[in-house]
Design a protein around this motif. Structure first.
Motif, PDB file in Angstrom:
ATOM      1  N   SER A 193      49.615  31.203  50.223  1.00 36.93           N
ATOM      2  CA  SER A 193      49.290  31.862  48.949  1.00 36.93           C
ATOM      3  C   SER A 193      47.967  32.612  48.972  1.00 36.93           C
ATOM      4  CB  SER A 193      49.253  30.821  47.828  1.00 36.93           C
ATOM      5  OG  SER A 193      48.289  29.815  48.098  1.00 36.93           O
ATOM      6  N   ALA A 194      47.164  32.450  50.020  1.00 39.81           N
ATOM      7  CA  ALA A 194      45.832  33.072  50.049  1.00 39.81           C
ATOM      8  C   ALA A 194      45.910  34.593  49.990  1.00 39.81           C
ATOM      9  CB  ALA A 194      45.075  32.625  51.298  1.00 39.81           C
ATOM     10  N   ALA A 195      46.798  35.196  50.782  1.00 40.22           N
ATOM     11  CA  ALA A 195      46.884  36.659  50.815  1.00 40.22           C
ATOM     12  C   ALA A 195      47.332  37.242  49.478  1.00 40.22           C
ATOM     13  CB  ALA A 195      47.814  37.102  51.944  1.00 40.22           C
ATOM     14  N   PRO A 196      48.425  36.730  48.856  1.00 37.13           N
ATOM     15  CA  PRO A 196      48.802  37.275  47.541  1.00 37.13           C
ATOM     16  C   PRO A 196      47.723  37.115  46.482  1.00 37.13           C
ATOM     17  CG  PRO A 196      50.593  35.967  48.470  1.00 37.13           C
ATOM     18  CD  PRO A 196      49.408  35.745  49.343  1.00 37.13           C
ATOM     19  N   ILE A 197      47.046  35.966  46.477  1.00 40.11           N
ATOM     20  CA  ILE A 197      45.977  35.755  45.499  1.00 40.11           C
ATOM     21  C   ILE A 197      44.836  36.733  45.754  1.00 40.11           C
ATOM     22  CG2 ILE A 197      44.173  34.144  44.763  1.00 40.11           C
ATOM     23  CD1 ILE A 197      46.159  31.883  45.122  1.00 40.11           C
ATOM     24  N   SER A 198      44.470  36.916  47.016  1.00 39.73           N
ATOM     25  CA  SER A 198      43.391  37.841  47.368  1.00 39.73           C
ATOM     26  C   SER A 198      43.736  39.266  46.954  1.00 39.73           C
ATOM     27  CB  SER A 198      43.120  37.768  48.875  1.00 39.73           C
ATOM     28  OG  SER A 198      42.112  38.674  49.238  1.00 39.73           O
ATOM     29  N   ASP A 199      44.962  39.699  47.239  1.00 38.60           N
ATOM     30  CA  ASP A 199      45.377  41.057  46.878  1.00 38.60           C
ATOM     31  C   ASP A 199      45.373  41.251  45.367  1.00 38.60           C
ATOM     32  OD1 ASP A 199      45.703  41.592  49.557  1.00 38.60           O
ATOM     33  OD2 ASP A 199      47.872  41.226  49.553  1.00 38.60           O
ATOM     34  N   PHE A 200      45.835  40.250  44.637  1.00 40.16           N
ATOM     35  CA  PHE A 200      45.886  40.349  43.178  1.00 40.16           C
ATOM     36  C   PHE A 200      44.478  40.447  42.595  1.00 40.16           C
ATOM     37  CE2 PHE A 200      46.082  38.406  38.925  1.00 40.16           C
ATOM     38  CZ  PHE A 200      47.030  39.234  38.339  1.00 40.16           C
ATOM     39  N   VAL A 201      43.572  39.598  43.092  1.00 43.72           N
ATOM     40  CA  VAL A 201      42.179  39.638  42.617  1.00 43.72           C
ATOM     41  C   VAL A 201      41.537  40.971  42.944  1.00 43.72           C
ATOM     42  CG1 VAL A 201      39.879  38.641  42.958  1.00 43.72           C
ATOM     43  CG2 VAL A 201      41.857  37.132  42.678  1.00 43.72           C
ATOM     44  N   ASN A 202      41.851  41.521  44.112  1.00 44.91           N
ATOM     45  CA  ASN A 202      41.268  42.790  44.533  1.00 44.91           C
ATOM     46  C   ASN A 202      41.778  43.961  43.691  1.00 44.91           C
ATOM     47  OD1 ASN A 202      39.431  44.031  46.269  1.00 44.91           O
ATOM     48  ND2 ASN A 202      41.038  44.713  47.662  1.00 44.91           N
ATOM     49  N   ARG A 203      43.036  43.889  43.225  1.00 38.82           N
ATOM     50  CA  ARG A 203      43.623  44.976  42.431  1.00 38.82           C
ATOM     51  C   ARG A 203      43.113  44.991  40.997  1.00 38.82           C
ATOM     52  NH1 ARG A 203      48.550  43.360  44.702  1.00 38.82           N
ATOM     53  NH2 ARG A 203      49.163  42.495  42.689  1.00 38.82           N
ATOM     54  N   HIS A 204      42.699  43.826  40.489  1.00 43.07           N
ATOM     55  CA  HIS A 204      42.319  43.726  39.079  1.00 43.07           C
ATOM     56  C   HIS A 204      40.865  43.246  38.974  1.00 43.07           C
ATOM     57  CE1 HIS A 204      46.498  44.346  37.880  1.00 43.07           C
ATOM     58  NE2 HIS A 204      46.840  43.460  38.799  1.00 43.07           N
ATOM     59  N   PRO A 205      39.924  44.168  38.742  1.00 50.87           N
ATOM     60  CA  PRO A 205      38.502  43.792  38.649  1.00 50.87           C
ATOM     61  C   PRO A 205      38.221  42.738  37.580  1.00 50.87           C
ATOM     62  CG  PRO A 205      38.750  46.174  38.819  1.00 50.87           C
ATOM     63  CD  PRO A 205      40.119  45.610  38.627  1.00 50.87           C
ATOM     64  N   ALA A 206      38.945  42.815  36.443  1.00 49.42           N
ATOM     65  CA  ALA A 206      38.706  41.845  35.371  1.00 49.42           C
ATOM     66  C   ALA A 206      39.063  40.434  35.823  1.00 49.42           C
ATOM     67  CB  ALA A 206      39.515  42.219  34.127  1.00 49.42           C
ATOM     68  N   ILE A 207      40.098  40.312  36.635  1.00 44.67           N
ATOM     69  CA  ILE A 207      40.485  39.005  37.168  1.00 44.67           C
ATOM     70  C   ILE A 207      39.401  38.481  38.099  1.00 44.67           C
ATOM     71  CG2 ILE A 207      42.120  37.812  38.678  1.00 44.67           C
ATOM     72  CD1 ILE A 207      43.252  38.248  35.966  1.00 44.67           C
ATOM     73  N   LYS A 208      38.782  39.377  38.859  1.00 45.07           N
ATOM     74  CA  LYS A 208      37.710  38.963  39.761  1.00 45.07           C
ATOM     75  C   LYS A 208      36.533  38.407  38.980  1.00 45.07           C
ATOM     76  CE  LYS A 208      34.729  40.540  43.517  1.00 45.07           C
ATOM     77  NZ  LYS A 208      34.373  41.642  44.444  1.00 45.07           N
ATOM     78  N   VAL A 209      36.136  39.085  37.887  1.00 47.97           N
ATOM     79  CA  VAL A 209      35.034  38.594  37.061  1.00 47.97           C
ATOM     80  C   VAL A 209      35.407  37.251  36.432  1.00 47.97           C
ATOM     81  CG1 VAL A 209      33.624  39.062  35.023  1.00 47.97           C
ATOM     82  CG2 VAL A 209      34.171  40.913  36.606  1.00 47.97           C
ATOM     83  N   LEU A 210      36.661  37.140  35.990  1.00 47.55           N
ATOM     84  CA  LEU A 210      37.124  35.879  35.408  1.00 47.55           C
ATOM     85  C   LEU A 210      37.082  34.761  36.453  1.00 47.55           C
ATOM     86  CD1 LEU A 210      38.303  34.761  32.739  1.00 47.55           C
ATOM     87  CD2 LEU A 210      40.574  35.197  33.676  1.00 47.55           C
ATOM     88  N   ALA A 211      37.486  35.083  37.678  1.00 44.72           N
ATOM     89  CA  ALA A 211      37.459  34.085  38.752  1.00 44.72           C
ATOM     90  C   ALA A 211      36.030  33.661  39.065  1.00 44.72           C
ATOM     91  CB  ALA A 211      38.124  34.653  40.004  1.00 44.72           C
ATOM     92  N   LEU A 212      35.107  34.617  39.038  1.00 47.40           N
ATOM     93  CA  LEU A 212      33.707  34.292  39.293  1.00 47.40           C
ATOM     94  C   LEU A 212      33.141  33.402  38.183  1.00 47.40           C
ATOM     95  CD1 LEU A 212      32.536  37.779  40.591  1.00 47.40           C
ATOM     96  CD2 LEU A 212      32.589  35.665  41.912  1.00 47.40           C
ATOM     97  N   ALA A 213      33.535  33.677  36.934  1.00 41.35           N
ATOM     98  CA  ALA A 213      33.107  32.817  35.829  1.00 41.35           C
ATOM     99  C   ALA A 213      33.661  31.406  36.016  1.00 41.35           C
ATOM    100  CB  ALA A 213      33.585  33.403  34.496  1.00 41.35           C
ATOM    101  N   PHE A 214      34.889  31.333  36.520  1.00 40.84           N
ATOM    102  CA  PHE A 214      35.513  30.054  36.812  1.00 40.84           C
ATOM    103  C   PHE A 214      34.715  29.296  37.868  1.00 40.84           C
ATOM    104  CE2 PHE A 214      38.995  28.056  39.509  1.00 40.84           C
ATOM    105  CZ  PHE A 214      39.060  26.908  38.757  1.00 40.84           C
ATOM    106  N   LEU A 215      34.258  30.006  38.903  1.00 39.26           N
ATOM    107  CA  LEU A 215      33.480  29.373  39.965  1.00 39.26           C
ATOM    108  C   LEU A 215      32.115  28.901  39.458  1.00 39.26           C
ATOM    109  CD1 LEU A 215      34.295  31.716  42.983  1.00 39.26           C
ATOM    110  CD2 LEU A 215      35.165  29.414  42.560  1.00 39.26           C
ATOM    111  N   ILE A 216      31.536  29.632  38.498  1.00 29.93           N
ATOM    112  CA  ILE A 216      30.281  29.167  37.900  1.00 29.93           C
ATOM    113  C   ILE A 216      30.503  27.842  37.184  1.00 29.93           C
ATOM    114  CG2 ILE A 216      28.579  29.656  36.096  1.00 29.93           C
ATOM    115  CD1 ILE A 216      28.785  32.599  36.817  1.00 29.93           C
TER     116      ILE A 216
END
Length: 239
Positions: free
Chosen positions: A171-194
């Motif tokens: 699942s790593a590659a699909p998750i990585s591609d999805f996060v890379n395509r959607h900047p808002a998801i990346k920011v949300l993921a970073l907030a999750f990591l905080i």
């Protein structure tokens, strides 16, 4: 001698532990995906596989050194009436590292202009792998402590860890591609990591923050963002 293998309790414990290990591994996947997306596209897949392989090795080594792990709970020193053990130090430093990297990534994503971003220094492959190793240690410790607290047999722990890591590799590659395509998801993921970093610091200070609250809040935020993405895609199509 192998009667335990055919007992229903064994398989229930195995399935439950697999599910928990996969849930705990999501944090690791998100972190690895964000870091590897900074590399050239040709190196991303190799970096993801290397990071997850190192995570698997680290988890197995920790499982085989349970006796050493148990000694990590022995207080090393006291700060303001708070006993600090080796495990606490790993969780505290790992949480701080996770918060630092996440905040830095959010700043890079949101605050910097496109021109400034293009002038930023390239990230080396070895630097990314080094950061993955550091955070793998923290997530591996959390994962192994969960396994040790749930089941008694190391065979079940090893099996659950291997299964969860195989799922993560797939699942790593699909998750990585999805996060890379959607900047808002990346920011949300970073907030999750905080939030995860704060939880790790709290855990290192013997202050338990139920992870169910964290996962529920992030699942709700992710559901809202998925609705926004769906609406945006329909608008683009003129539906």
């Amino acid at each position: 001698m192998m009667d335990w293998l055919f007992q229903p309790d064994t398989w229930i414990a195995f399935a439950t532990l697999c599910a928990l290990e996969i849930v705990l591994g999501i944090d690791n996947i998100v972190f690895i995906s964000i870091l590897t997306n900074k590399l050239p596209e040709a190196q991303r897949g190799k970096a993801r596989q290397t990071g997850l392989a190192l995570a698997l090795v680290m988890r197995l080594l920790l499982l085989f050194s349970i006796s050493w792990m148990m000694q990590l709970t022995t207080p090393l020193f006291t700060v303001l009436s708070q006993d600090i053990s080796g495990r606490d130090l790993i969780l505290l430093l790992g949480g701080l590292f996770l918060i630092y990297k996440s905040v830095k990534e959010i700043h890079h994503k949101v605050e910097e202009s496109g021109a400034a971003a293009s002038d930023s220094k390239p990230v080396s492959y070895s630097s990314v792998i080094g950061q993955i190793v550091l955070i793998d240690l923290v997530f591996s410790l959390d994962s192994v402590i969960t396994a040790v607290g749930m089941v008694d047999r190391i065979e079940i722990m090893i099996g659950a860890v291997i299964v969860s890591m195989v799922v993560m590799l797939i699942s790593a590659a699909p998750i990585s591609d999805f996060v890379n395509r959607h900047p808002a998801i990346k920011v949300l993921a970073l907030a999750f990591l905080i939030m995860i970093g704060v939880a790790l610091i709290g855990q290192g200070l013997d202050f338990k923050i139920p992870k169910g609250y964290i996962y529920f809040s992030m699942a709700f935020a992710l559901a809202v963002e998925m609705i926004n993405i769906r609406i945006g895609s329909r608008v683009k199509k003129g539906v």
